[in-house]
Scaffold this motif. Structure first.
Motif, PDB file in Angstrom:
ATOM      1  N   HIS A 188      23.963  -0.455  -4.794  1.00 46.67           N
ATOM      2  CA  HIS A 188      22.718  -1.292  -4.368  1.00 46.67           C
ATOM      3  C   HIS A 188      23.142  -1.749  -3.169  1.00 46.67           C
ATOM      4  CE1 HIS A 188      21.075  -5.311  -3.502  1.00 46.67           C
ATOM      5  NE2 HIS A 188      20.272  -4.791  -4.309  1.00 46.67           N
ATOM      6  N   GLU A 189      21.783  -1.780  -2.218  1.00 44.57           N
ATOM      7  CA  GLU A 189      21.603  -2.218  -0.819  1.00 44.57           C
ATOM      8  C   GLU A 189      20.280  -2.964  -0.707  1.00 44.57           C
ATOM      9  OE1 GLU A 189      23.399   0.661   2.421  1.00 44.57           O
ATOM     10  OE2 GLU A 189      22.632   1.977   0.663  1.00 44.57           O
ATOM     11  N   THR A 190      20.335  -4.302  -0.281  1.00 42.77           N
ATOM     12  CA  THR A 190      19.301  -5.117  -0.428  1.00 42.77           C
ATOM     13  C   THR A 190      17.821  -4.397   0.174  1.00 42.77           C
ATOM     14  OG1 THR A 190      20.572  -7.160  -0.438  1.00 42.77           O
ATOM     15  CG2 THR A 190      18.203  -7.198   0.116  1.00 42.77           C
ATOM     16  N   GLY A 191      18.242  -3.783   1.297  1.00 44.10           N
ATOM     17  CA  GLY A 191      17.064  -3.306   1.993  1.00 44.10           C
ATOM     18  C   GLY A 191      16.461  -2.080   1.384  1.00 44.10           C
ATOM     19  N   PRO A 192      16.856  -0.922   1.120  1.00 45.03           N
ATOM     20  CA  PRO A 192      16.445  -0.041   0.422  1.00 45.03           C
ATOM     21  C   PRO A 192      16.295  -0.180  -1.017  1.00 45.03           C
ATOM     22  CG  PRO A 192      18.557   0.683   1.511  1.00 45.03           C
ATOM     23  CD  PRO A 192      18.537  -0.906   1.701  1.00 45.03           C
ATOM     24  N   ALA A 193      16.844  -1.117  -1.813  1.00 46.09           N
ATOM     25  CA  ALA A 193      16.225  -1.358  -2.881  1.00 46.09           C
ATOM     26  C   ALA A 193      14.859  -2.080  -2.769  1.00 46.09           C
ATOM     27  CB  ALA A 193      17.309  -2.161  -3.671  1.00 46.09           C
TER      28      ALA A 193
ATOM     29  N   LYS B 196       9.373  10.852   3.492  1.00 47.66           N
ATOM     30  CA  LYS B 196       8.187  10.067   4.111  1.00 47.66           C
ATOM     31  C   LYS B 196       8.657   8.516   4.793  1.00 47.66           C
ATOM     32  CE  LYS B 196       4.695  11.376   0.709  1.00 47.66           C
ATOM     33  NZ  LYS B 196       3.512  10.846  -0.282  1.00 47.66           N
ATOM     34  N   GLY B 197      10.063   8.957   5.497  1.00 53.33           N
ATOM     35  CA  GLY B 197      10.499   8.032   6.348  1.00 53.33           C
ATOM     36  C   GLY B 197      10.550   6.576   5.292  1.00 53.33           C
ATOM     37  N   ASN B 198      10.234   5.407   5.981  1.00 51.26           N
ATOM     38  CA  ASN B 198      10.604   4.258   5.229  1.00 51.26           C
ATOM     39  C   ASN B 198       9.711   4.213   4.223  1.00 51.26           C
ATOM     40  OD1 ASN B 198      12.602   3.386   6.697  1.00 51.26           O
ATOM     41  ND2 ASN B 198      11.505   2.171   8.120  1.00 51.26           N
ATOM     42  N   THR B 199       8.608   4.845   3.925  1.00 55.25           N
ATOM     43  CA  THR B 199       7.667   4.713   2.833  1.00 55.25           C
ATOM     44  C   THR B 199       8.462   5.538   1.442  1.00 55.25           C
ATOM     45  OG1 THR B 199       5.657   4.752   4.161  1.00 55.25           O
ATOM     46  CG2 THR B 199       5.348   5.538   1.815  1.00 55.25           C
ATOM     47  N   MET B 200       8.516   4.552   0.789  1.00 54.09           N
ATOM     48  CA  MET B 200       9.455   5.213  -0.532  1.00 54.09           C
ATOM     49  C   MET B 200       8.581   6.051  -1.440  1.00 54.09           C
ATOM     50  SD  MET B 200      11.038   3.144  -3.948  1.00 54.09           S
ATOM     51  CE  MET B 200      12.291   2.134  -3.029  1.00 54.09           C
ATOM     52  N   THR B 201       9.111   7.202  -1.623  1.00 56.84           N
ATOM     53  CA  THR B 201       8.531   8.240  -2.574  1.00 56.84           C
ATOM     54  C   THR B 201       9.161   7.943  -4.033  1.00 56.84           C
ATOM     55  OG1 THR B 201      10.156   9.802  -2.533  1.00 56.84           O
ATOM     56  CG2 THR B 201       8.420  10.008  -0.899  1.00 56.84           C
ATOM     57  N   TYR B 202       8.558   8.659  -5.063  1.00 56.21           N
ATOM     58  CA  TYR B 202       9.079   8.378  -6.270  1.00 56.21           C
ATOM     59  C   TYR B 202      10.600   8.682  -6.429  1.00 56.21           C
ATOM     60  CZ  TYR B 202       9.693   7.722 -11.179  1.00 56.21           C
ATOM     61  OH  TYR B 202      10.117   7.078 -12.386  1.00 56.21           O
ATOM     62  N   TYR B 203      10.923   9.945  -5.788  1.00 53.71           N
ATOM     63  CA  TYR B 203      12.206  10.106  -5.913  1.00 53.71           C
ATOM     64  C   TYR B 203      13.236   9.174  -5.334  1.00 53.71           C
ATOM     65  CZ  TYR B 203      10.057  14.599  -6.170  1.00 53.71           C
ATOM     66  OH  TYR B 203       9.455  15.672  -6.642  1.00 53.71           O
TER      67      TYR B 203
ATOM     68  N   VAL C  33      -4.199  -1.176   0.500  1.00 55.20           N
ATOM     69  CA  VAL C  33      -4.018   0.151  -0.754  1.00 55.20           C
ATOM     70  C   VAL C  33      -2.519   0.182  -0.845  1.00 55.20           C
ATOM     71  CG1 VAL C  33      -4.649   2.090  -1.179  1.00 55.20           C
ATOM     72  CG2 VAL C  33      -6.147   0.828   0.138  1.00 55.20           C
ATOM     73  N   THR C  34      -2.048   0.141  -1.939  1.00 57.46           N
ATOM     74  CA  THR C  34      -0.675   0.232  -2.208  1.00 57.46           C
ATOM     75  C   THR C  34      -0.567   1.829  -2.619  1.00 57.46           C
ATOM     76  OG1 THR C  34      -0.190  -1.815  -2.970  1.00 57.46           O
ATOM     77  CG2 THR C  34       1.468  -0.254  -3.985  1.00 57.46           C
ATOM     78  N   GLY C  35       0.080   2.497  -2.074  1.00 55.36           N
ATOM     79  CA  GLY C  35      -0.010   4.069  -2.390  1.00 55.36           C
ATOM     80  C   GLY C  35      -1.078   4.721  -1.369  1.00 55.36           C
ATOM     81  N   TYR C  36      -1.285   4.010  -0.232  1.00 53.23           N
ATOM     82  CA  TYR C  36      -2.225   4.618   0.780  1.00 53.23           C
ATOM     83  C   TYR C  36      -1.726   5.961   1.152  1.00 53.23           C
ATOM     84  CZ  TYR C  36      -4.990   4.967   4.999  1.00 53.23           C
ATOM     85  OH  TYR C  36      -5.995   5.197   5.910  1.00 53.23           O
ATOM     86  N   GLY C  37      -2.765   6.780   1.175  1.00 52.28           N
ATOM     87  CA  GLY C  37      -2.390   8.185   1.789  1.00 52.28           C
ATOM     88  C   GLY C  37      -2.255   9.154   0.602  1.00 52.28           C
ATOM     89  N   GLN C  38      -1.911   8.708  -0.629  1.00 54.93           N
ATOM     90  CA  GLN C  38      -1.601   9.388  -1.585  1.00 54.93           C
ATOM     91  C   GLN C  38      -2.645  10.561  -2.147  1.00 54.93           C
ATOM     92  OE1 GLN C  38       1.212  10.284  -3.519  1.00 54.93           O
ATOM     93  NE2 GLN C  38       2.474   8.872  -3.098  1.00 54.93           N
TER      94      GLN C  38
ATOM     95  N   PRO D  47       6.041  -0.618   2.568  1.00 55.99           N
ATOM     96  CA  PRO D  47       5.905   0.522   1.784  1.00 55.99           C
ATOM     97  C   PRO D  47       7.277   0.915   1.160  1.00 55.99           C
ATOM     98  CG  PRO D  47       5.610   1.113   3.966  1.00 55.99           C
ATOM     99  CD  PRO D  47       5.783  -0.331   3.613  1.00 55.99           C
ATOM    100  N   GLU D  48       8.199   0.606   1.843  1.00 55.02           N
ATOM    101  CA  GLU D  48       9.641   0.889   1.342  1.00 55.02           C
ATOM    102  C   GLU D  48      10.173   0.168  -0.112  1.00 55.02           C
ATOM    103  OE1 GLU D  48       9.953  -3.056   3.653  1.00 55.02           O
ATOM    104  OE2 GLU D  48       9.007  -1.113   3.682  1.00 55.02           O
ATOM    105  N   ASN D  49       9.391  -0.838  -0.333  1.00 56.07           N
ATOM    106  CA  ASN D  49       9.695  -1.284  -1.665  1.00 56.07           C
ATOM    107  C   ASN D  49       8.946  -0.486  -2.980  1.00 56.07           C
ATOM    108  OD1 ASN D  49      10.924  -3.435  -0.242  1.00 56.07           O
ATOM    109  ND2 ASN D  49       9.177  -4.987  -0.533  1.00 56.07           N
ATOM    110  N   GLY D  50       8.277   0.465  -2.544  1.00 56.45           N
ATOM    111  CA  GLY D  50       8.056   1.349  -3.657  1.00 56.45           C
ATOM    112  C   GLY D  50       6.870   0.645  -4.890  1.00 56.45           C
ATOM    113  N   MET D  51       6.026  -0.372  -4.400  1.00 57.23           N
ATOM    114  CA  MET D  51       5.306  -1.020  -5.375  1.00 57.23           C
ATOM    115  C   MET D  51       4.333  -0.011  -6.061  1.00 57.23           C
ATOM    116  SD  MET D  51       6.235  -4.204  -5.392  1.00 57.23           S
ATOM    117  CE  MET D  51       4.973  -4.705  -6.475  1.00 57.23           C
TER     118      MET D  51
END
Length: 541
Positions: free
Chosen positions: A203-208, A174-181, A409-414, A438-442
């Motif tokens: 560890h990388e600050t952006g992706p994490a 999903k691009g920059n929107t983190m999935t649970y994976y 909405v956190t998880g918008y589109g789910q 969305p990249e933070n996976g909240m």
């Protein structure tokens, strides 16, 4: 004059309707303020689970549920015991790799961190074979298996955090929107399913979504887990992280680079491979067991009482900790006395109104700050089966900035729950907005997520990015200041002279209406086709 009279009458009727709707819902500013001021006071010493303040917290919330008229949801009891396992670990001073260029050692905390859930006093990596497993993902719906063609049982794997699509122009996953994976917890879970002995995430600050300091602060600390009858025998012995700089040195010693391996891992054709390395490290652990409690109240449905809509809000915070500006009590007013207050007023609205067809469960859960333990335990030991649970409605960290134009909405589109939310938001003159980060996976970091993992659609929503009194730009500035200066600090306190709770009232009315609509219908909102949780729901109902 006649026109002015008509306008006055219309405005008066609109005001009456607004007041009556709020009164009918049973949701008031004064009640919400009362709960926040109480739960965020120094009396509760930061609401740490299993501390001497826990009984005070439990007594307050349960007494409010009784006053509202909720039934005790656990066979008449307002409590559900949650068995907690506390693990304190010490790491070997270095994580050592034998490489083609000789020995390479990384210092604990500054260059590597590791922990384990296994109930074993001592665990050792000794010249463990190392496999590069890309992003550590096995996702059939995305045609991705980072373990294809290789056996990692008893071995050490090294993986990247987040998803293959992050930071690229490629809409893969999903691009920059983190999935649970992409979530670090998933990486360790999948490593265990594959039989790995150790898993280290680069560890990388952006992706994490957070700096190394966050990882370091969790090193060699006491961690809480749900107690397990088998002592977590199927988990990896080492679940850890290495810094970006450490990974760069490690990959360079193998004749490659982090950049090159990231490029390979991003590819849809990625295949895992053995690195010319062996790993050595040690963990020693001690264990304590205790019990915390969820607080639970119920409004039984009128005709389909075996089906339920669940509201969740965690009551715990960080207790007493490091002194900052002369204060050591981490009061947790926004996080999460706000949401407990939100939930109690929604419960009052359900009890005051006409009983819906389905039941409504109100669950104030423990130990969210330690890894969603209370909600996780409930999902494993539910009062209603997951295939009878229509939806979970959760909120967390509500800011006291007055009313909002948005509903973020956190998880918008789910799932189709977005449509239920939009219908009521528009009645308040508000619009839906996706999580700005969305990249933070909240979506995977609050108490709706244990329900989500079991296939139950969930709402995690609140006014957030567009406060009426400030506008978007200034609201975002205030949000940034909150995360920097207030979140998880003693300064997270309630100040009636400064704070405006009208947004909380607004959100409580909104999500009462959404929940009531769900509870008074026979519909089962579905996951959207591209959700990674759709298959679980379809298998359960």
């Amino acid at each position: 004059m006649r026109l002015l009279s008509i306008i006055f009458i219309v405005l008066f009727l609109q005001a009456c309707v607004s007041t009556n709707n709020q009164k009918e819902a049973g949701i008031t500013y004064n009640n919400i303020e009362k709960h926040i001021a109480e739960l965020a006071s120094d009396k509760y010493k930061g609401r740490a689970p299993m501390s001497d303040s826990e009984p005070l917290v439990l007594d307050y919330i349960s007494s409010q549920m009784k006053e509202i008229g909720l039934e005790g949801a656990n066979n008449g009891s307002y409590f559900q015991e949650v068995p907690i396992l506390a693990i304190s670990s010490k790491l070997s001073s270095t994580l050592d790799f034998n490489t083609p260029e000789g020995k390479l050692s990384f210092n604990k905390l500054t260059e590597y961190v590791a922990f384990s859930q296994k109930v074993e006093p001592e665990m050792t990596l000794l010249n463990s074979e190392v496999v590069f497993a890309g992003f550590g993902i096995n996702a059939p719906e995305f045609g991705r298996n980072d373990f294809e063609g290789i056996d990692v049982k008893g071995k050490t794997i090294v993986v990247f955090v987040n998803d293959p699509g992050y930071g690229t122009d490629n809409p893969y996953f999903k691009g920059n929107t983190m999935t649970y994976y992409g979530r670090w917890t998933y990486k360790f879970e999948e490593a265990a399913r594959q039989g790995a002995k150790a898993c280290f995430i680069v560890h990388e600050t952006g992706p994490a979504g957070y700096p190394w300091a966050v990882v370091r602060n969790n090193g060699e600390s006491t961690k809480l887990f749900l107690d397990s009858e088998d002592g977590y025998k199927d988990r990896c012995e080492f679940e850890g992280w290495i810094t970006t700089q450490s990974a760069e040195k490690l990959f360079a010693s193998c004749g490659t680079s982090l950049h090159e391996l990231k490029g390979k891992a991003i590819s849809k054709d990625f295949k895992p491979f053995v690195l010319p390395l062996t790993a050595t490290a040690k963990i020693t652990s001690s264990f304590e067991r205790g019990v915390s409690k969820n607080v639970c109240g119920l409004v039984k449905g009128s005709s389909r009482a075996d089906e339920v809509v669940v509201y969740t809000a965690h009551w715990d915070h960080l207790g007493i900790g490091t002194v900052l500006n002369g204060d050591s009590i981490y009061n947790g007013a926004t996080d999460n006395a706000s949401a407990v207050s939100w939930m109690l007023e929604i419960a009052r609205a359900f009890k005051n109104g006409e009983r819906p067809e389905r039941s409504a469960l109100f669950l104030a859960v423990t130990s969210e700050e330690s890894g969603l333990l209370g909600s996780g335990y409930y999902v494993q030991n539910p009062f209603f089966p997951m295939n009878k649970t229509v939806a979970c409605i959760n909120t967390d960290v509500i800011l006291f900035l007055g009313k909002f134009n948005d509903v973020t909405v956190t998880g918008y589109g789910q799932s189709e729950l977005d449509n239920w939310l939009l219908a009521e938001a528009e009645k308040q003159g508000r619009y839906l907005a996706p999580d700005p980060n969305p990249e933070n996976g909240m979506f995977f970091r609050s108490d709706q997520f244990p329900f989500v993992k079991e296939g139950v659609p969930a709402i995690f929503a609140k006014g957030y990015i567009d406060a009426e009194n400030y506008g978007k730009e200034e609201t975002l500035n205030l949000i940034n200041a909150y995360w920097k200066n207030t979140y998880h600090k003693p300064s997270d306190e309630y100040d009636p002279k400064r704070d405006d709770l009208n947004g909380l009232v607004q959100d409580a009315i909104l999500l009462y209406n959404v929940g009531y609509n769900l509870a008074d219908s026979n519909e089962w909102p579905a996951w959207n086709n591209d959700s990674e949780f759709k298959a679980k729901r379809n298998a359960g109902i």
